[in-house]
Design a protein around this motif. Structure first.
Motif, short mmCIF file in Angstrom:
data_model
loop_
_atom_site.label_atom_id
_atom_site.label_comp_id
_atom_site.label_asym_id
_atom_site.label_seq_id
_atom_site.Cartn_x
_atom_site.Cartn_y
_atom_site.Cartn_z
N HIS A 71 3.08 8.38 3.21
CA HIS A 71 2.28 8.97 4.29
C HIS A 71 2.34 10.49 4.24
O HIS A 71 1.34 11.17 4.45
CB HIS A 71 2.76 8.44 5.64
N ASP A 82 -0.76 -4.05 9.92
CA ASP A 82 -0.74 -5.44 9.44
C ASP A 82 0.69 -5.98 9.37
O ASP A 82 0.92 -7.16 9.61
CB ASP A 82 -1.41 -5.56 8.07
N ASN A 103 -5.39 6.29 6.29
CA ASN A 103 -5.91 5.10 6.98
C ASN A 103 -5.41 3.81 6.32
O ASN A 103 -5.05 2.86 7.01
CB ASN A 103 -7.43 5.13 7.03
N ALA A 104 -5.40 3.79 4.99
CA ALA A 104 -4.92 2.60 4.28
C ALA A 104 -3.44 2.35 4.56
O ALA A 104 -3.02 1.20 4.80
CB ALA A 104 -5.16 2.75 2.77
N ILE A 105 -2.65 3.41 4.55
CA ILE A 105 -1.21 3.28 4.83
C ILE A 105 -0.99 2.80 6.26
O ILE A 105 -0.23 1.87 6.51
CB ILE A 105 -0.48 4.61 4.57
N GLN A 106 -1.67 3.45 7.20
CA GLN A 106 -1.50 3.07 8.61
C GLN A 106 -1.97 1.65 8.87
O GLN A 106 -1.36 0.93 9.67
CB GLN A 106 -2.19 4.09 9.52
N GLN A 107 -3.04 1.22 8.19
CA GLN A 107 -3.51 -0.16 8.34
C GLN A 107 -2.48 -1.13 7.79
O GLN A 107 -2.22 -2.18 8.39
CB GLN A 107 -4.86 -0.37 7.65
N SER A 108 -1.84 -0.76 6.68
CA SER A 108 -0.80 -1.64 6.12
C SER A 108 0.38 -1.74 7.08
O SER A 108 1.01 -2.80 7.19
CB SER A 108 -0.35 -1.16 4.73
N ASP A 153 -8.61 8.82 3.88
CA ASP A 153 -8.72 7.43 3.42
C ASP A 153 -7.35 6.85 3.07
O ASP A 153 -7.04 5.71 3.41
CB ASP A 153 -9.64 7.34 2.21
N ARG A 154 -6.53 7.64 2.40
CA ARG A 154 -5.19 7.17 2.01
C ARG A 154 -4.33 6.96 3.26
O ARG A 154 -3.62 5.97 3.37
CB ARG A 154 -4.54 8.19 1.06
N VAL A 161 0.83 -1.21 0.00
CA VAL A 161 0.00 0.00 0.00
C VAL A 161 0.86 1.26 0.00
O VAL A 161 0.49 2.27 -0.60
CB VAL A 161 -0.96 0.00 1.22
#
Length: 175
Positions: free
Chosen positions: A43, A61, A53-58, A50-51, A35
């Motif tokens: 970041h 994970d 959140n996607a980076i932080q979720q990656s 949204d972007r 991501v």
């Protein structure tokens, strides 16, 4: 009591900032994910909640969310060191140079490093708030993304001007 504006302090702050910058680059690879293939740089330029959140979720994970937090805190230390060193060095050159042109280069250093510090603090604080809250913000992400190009240009100008000024000053004092 030593004076703040001294060559010793310049080398401690500016050199320390450079050393920390190199460390941050080397350690930044751990934040590269599918991501966010450019890690922290993605970041910084995310621009939307949204972007972010996607980076932080990656990062969560991948188990590197805590590393990202410490990286951003270390970035704040880097900004403080490098900006302070650049302002100290620029002021020393501006005040002590014989050449009027070199004096202008010193003043350019002071201004570039101040602008770099201001914009990088804005960018990094916006990032860190989102990371600590574990939630992106359109306002903070947008602000960080707007600050990034100004920060980058002022970093390049300040670094290049400082290297030129140091070489020029060294030659001037040797003559």
């Amino acid at each position: 009591m030593p004076k703040l504006y001294s060559w010793r302090n310049f080398w401690i702050f500016w050199g320390g900032g450079m050393a920390l910058f190199i460390y941050l680059i080397i350690s930044g690879g751990a934040l590269e994910t599918v991501v966010a293939p450019s890690g922290i740089l993605d970041h910084q330029s995310a621009a939307t909640a949204d972007r972010v959140n996607a980076i932080q979720q990656s990062w969560a994970d991948a188990g590197v969310l805590e590393l990202a937090r410490w990286g951003m805190i270390a970035d704040l230390v880097f900004i403080t060191l490098y900006m302070s060193g650049g302002i100290i060095g620029g002021r020393l050159i501006w005040q002590r140079a014989n050449s009027p042109t070199l004096k202008k280069v010193g003043l350019l250093c002071v201004l570039a490093y101040f602008l770099f510090g201001l914009t990088d603090y804005i960018e990094t604080i916006c990032q860190l708030v989102q990371l600590v809250n574990e939630m992106g913000s359109d306002i903070l992400a947008g602000t960080a993304a707007l600050a990034k190009p100004v920060k980058t240009i002022s970093w390049i100008v300040g670094t290049f001007a400082m290297i030129v000024a140091l070489i020029w000053r060294w030659r001037e004092t040797r003559a």
